[in-house]
Design a protein around this motif. Structure first.
Motif, PDB file in Angstrom:
ATOM      1  N   SER A 232       0.843  -1.188   0.000  1.00 31.38           N
ATOM      2  CA  SER A 232       0.000   0.000   0.000  1.00 31.38           C
ATOM      3  C   SER A 232       0.881   1.240   0.000  1.00 31.38           C
ATOM      4  O   SER A 232       1.968   1.256   0.579  1.00 31.38           O
ATOM      5  CB  SER A 232      -0.930   0.022   1.218  1.00 31.38           C
ATOM      6  OG  SER A 232      -0.192   0.009   2.423  1.00 31.38           O
ATOM      7  N   TYR A 233       0.396   2.277  -0.692  1.00 31.55           N
ATOM      8  CA  TYR A 233       1.144   3.542  -0.762  1.00 31.55           C
ATOM      9  C   TYR A 233       0.166   4.682  -0.537  1.00 31.55           C
ATOM     10  O   TYR A 233      -0.922   4.716  -1.118  1.00 31.55           O
ATOM     11  CB  TYR A 233       1.826   3.710  -2.114  1.00 31.55           C
ATOM     12  CG  TYR A 233       2.621   5.003  -2.215  1.00 31.55           C
ATOM     13  CD1 TYR A 233       3.917   5.070  -1.719  1.00 31.55           C
ATOM     14  CD2 TYR A 233       2.052   6.153  -2.755  1.00 31.55           C
ATOM     15  CE1 TYR A 233       4.638   6.262  -1.779  1.00 31.55           C
ATOM     16  CE2 TYR A 233       2.765   7.329  -2.818  1.00 31.55           C
ATOM     17  CZ  TYR A 233       4.057   7.382  -2.324  1.00 31.55           C
ATOM     18  OH  TYR A 233       4.766   8.556  -2.374  1.00 31.55           O
ATOM     19  N   ARG A 234       0.565   5.628   0.316  1.00 27.28           N
ATOM     20  CA  ARG A 234      -0.257   6.798   0.577  1.00 27.28           C
ATOM     21  C   ARG A 234       0.622   8.039   0.638  1.00 27.28           C
ATOM     22  O   ARG A 234       1.727   8.001   1.179  1.00 27.28           O
ATOM     23  CB  ARG A 234      -1.007   6.657   1.901  1.00 27.28           C
ATOM     24  CG  ARG A 234      -2.070   5.580   1.907  1.00 27.28           C
ATOM     25  CD  ARG A 234      -2.844   5.573   3.200  1.00 27.28           C
ATOM     26  NE  ARG A 234      -3.894   4.559   3.195  1.00 27.28           N
ATOM     27  CZ  ARG A 234      -4.739   4.354   4.196  1.00 27.28           C
ATOM     28  NH1 ARG A 234      -4.665   5.099   5.276  1.00 27.28           N
ATOM     29  NH2 ARG A 234      -5.659   3.403   4.106  1.00 27.28           N
ATOM     30  N   GLY A 235       0.074   9.144   0.094  1.00 28.65           N
ATOM     31  CA  GLY A 235       0.772  10.422   0.213  1.00 28.65           C
ATOM     32  C   GLY A 235       1.532  10.783  -1.030  1.00 28.65           C
ATOM     33  O   GLY A 235       1.127  10.474  -2.147  1.00 28.65           O
TER      34      GLY A 235
ATOM     35  N   ARG B 271      -0.682  13.109  -3.499  1.00 32.22           N
ATOM     36  CA  ARG B 271      -1.578  12.503  -2.506  1.00 32.22           C
ATOM     37  C   ARG B 271      -2.166  11.200  -3.022  1.00 32.22           C
ATOM     38  O   ARG B 271      -3.364  10.928  -2.943  1.00 32.22           O
ATOM     39  CB  ARG B 271      -2.702  13.466  -2.112  1.00 32.22           C
ATOM     40  CG  ARG B 271      -2.243  14.874  -1.783  1.00 32.22           C
ATOM     41  CD  ARG B 271      -1.108  14.901  -0.787  1.00 32.22           C
ATOM     42  NE  ARG B 271      -1.468  14.290   0.483  1.00 32.22           N
ATOM     43  CZ  ARG B 271      -0.603  14.037   1.468  1.00 32.22           C
ATOM     44  NH1 ARG B 271       0.687  14.287   1.296  1.00 32.22           N
ATOM     45  NH2 ARG B 271      -1.018  13.499   2.587  1.00 32.22           N
ATOM     46  N   THR B 272      -1.319  10.363  -3.569  1.00 31.64           N
ATOM     47  CA  THR B 272      -1.722   9.095  -4.168  1.00 31.64           C
ATOM     48  C   THR B 272      -2.123   8.084  -3.097  1.00 31.64           C
ATOM     49  O   THR B 272      -1.552   8.059  -2.007  1.00 31.64           O
ATOM     50  CB  THR B 272      -0.564   8.518  -5.003  1.00 31.64           C
ATOM     51  OG1 THR B 272      -0.193   9.483  -5.986  1.00 31.64           O
ATOM     52  CG2 THR B 272      -0.952   7.219  -5.681  1.00 31.64           C
ATOM     53  N   GLU B 273      -3.109   7.236  -3.419  1.00 31.18           N
ATOM     54  CA  GLU B 273      -3.444   6.097  -2.575  1.00 31.18           C
ATOM     55  C   GLU B 273      -3.606   4.872  -3.468  1.00 31.18           C
ATOM     56  O   GLU B 273      -4.321   4.924  -4.461  1.00 31.18           O
ATOM     57  CB  GLU B 273      -4.733   6.343  -1.792  1.00 31.18           C
ATOM     58  CG  GLU B 273      -4.594   7.391  -0.700  1.00 31.18           C
ATOM     59  CD  GLU B 273      -5.750   7.391   0.278  1.00 31.18           C
ATOM     60  OE1 GLU B 273      -6.430   6.341   0.353  1.00 31.18           O
ATOM     61  OE2 GLU B 273      -5.956   8.396   0.952  1.00 31.18           O
TER      62      GLU B 273
ATOM     63  N   GLY C 260       5.427  10.615   1.148  1.00 30.84           N
ATOM     64  CA  GLY C 260       4.742   9.359   0.876  1.00 30.84           C
ATOM     65  C   GLY C 260       5.183   8.264   1.815  1.00 30.84           C
ATOM     66  O   GLY C 260       6.310   8.266   2.311  1.00 30.84           O
TER      67      GLY C 260
ATOM     68  N   SER D  77       5.163   4.000   2.041  1.00 30.73           N
ATOM     69  CA  SER D  77       4.955   2.736   1.361  1.00 30.73           C
ATOM     70  C   SER D  77       5.048   1.609   2.380  1.00 30.73           C
ATOM     71  O   SER D  77       6.014   1.541   3.151  1.00 30.73           O
ATOM     72  CB  SER D  77       6.015   2.552   0.268  1.00 30.73           C
ATOM     73  OG  SER D  77       5.797   1.384  -0.478  1.00 30.73           O
TER      74      SER D  77
END
Length: 218
Positions: free
Chosen positions: A47-50, A54-56, A181, A183
């Motif tokens: 999972s990746y956020r930020g 601002r990707t999720e 981000g 990960s």
């Protein structure tokens, strides 16, 4: 991308520091344990956020790693992707794009510290400053070891290994980048020292795809 995965090759986590010697001892114990691990495989959720945009995203797949320097990360959902290192070259293949990127495996002077650890050539206490923190929740029966690289890394600012207290297996790996981000890899169905065939780490470029060759690790 492969550098990030190599990271590759890493309970509770938060703003309150534990005694440095405790973190150093844990890093040494993990290092000693993984010195005995010749290979391992697992299912993973990534999972990746930020980041800047601002990707999720959440992806799943399987990973196989064999020392020295061989890796196969096969993403199965939601999009098929394949990242393979045969110890000499790195291949990144996205079938939907019909494109393969080929780059050399970096030498020790250019490889990331996390990649060196996964390849069996790194040392956690030599290459990182270790600390234990308690900022985010992790599964019962685990400890979180924060590792800040002693030399600047382009791909990440720090990483956290969430480690099973009893077996010292790595259950989660979290990295943070300069763009904000985060990960996270969550591993399950871990298997060690099964001696996967070297053919597992070979890659044949499919016909009709675009091939991009670079002298830099991606």
């Amino acid at each position: 991308m492969l550098t990030s995965l190599a990271v590759i090759a890493l309970g509770m986590w938060a703003g309150m520091q534990s005694p440095p010697e405790a973190a150093t001892e844990l890093a040494g114990a993990v290092q000693k344990r993984y010195a005995t691990v010749r290979d391992f495989s697992a299912d993973f959720m990534h999972s990746y956020r930020g980041g800047v945009f601002r990707t999720e995203a959440v992806e799943r797949g399987k990973v196989v790693i064999k020392k020295p320097g061989k890796m196969r990360w096969e993403y199965t959902t939601p999009e098929r992707k394949l990242f393979v290192s045969d110890g000499v070259r790195l291949y990144a293949y996205v079938p939907e794009d019909r494109q393969v990127t080929v780059s050399p495996v970096p030498g020790e002077d250019h490889a990331s510290t996390s990649a060196l650890f996964l390849a069996g050539r790194g040392d956690l206490n030599r290459d990182f400053v270790a600390s234990l923190e308690t900022a985010i929740q992790t599964p019962a029966g685990t400890l979180a070891l924060k590792l800040t690289p002693r030399r600047s890394e382009a791909e990440y600012d720090w990483l956290v290994l969430v480690i099973d207290r009893a077996s010292l297996q790595i259950r989660h790996l979290v990295t943070a980048d300069a763009q904000g981000g985060r990960s996270t890899f969550v591993f399950s169905n871990l298997r060690e020292n099964t001696n996967p065939a070297d053919q597992t780490f070979s890659f044949t470029i499919p016909r009709g795809v675009d091939v991009i060759t670079t002298d830099r690790i991606r």
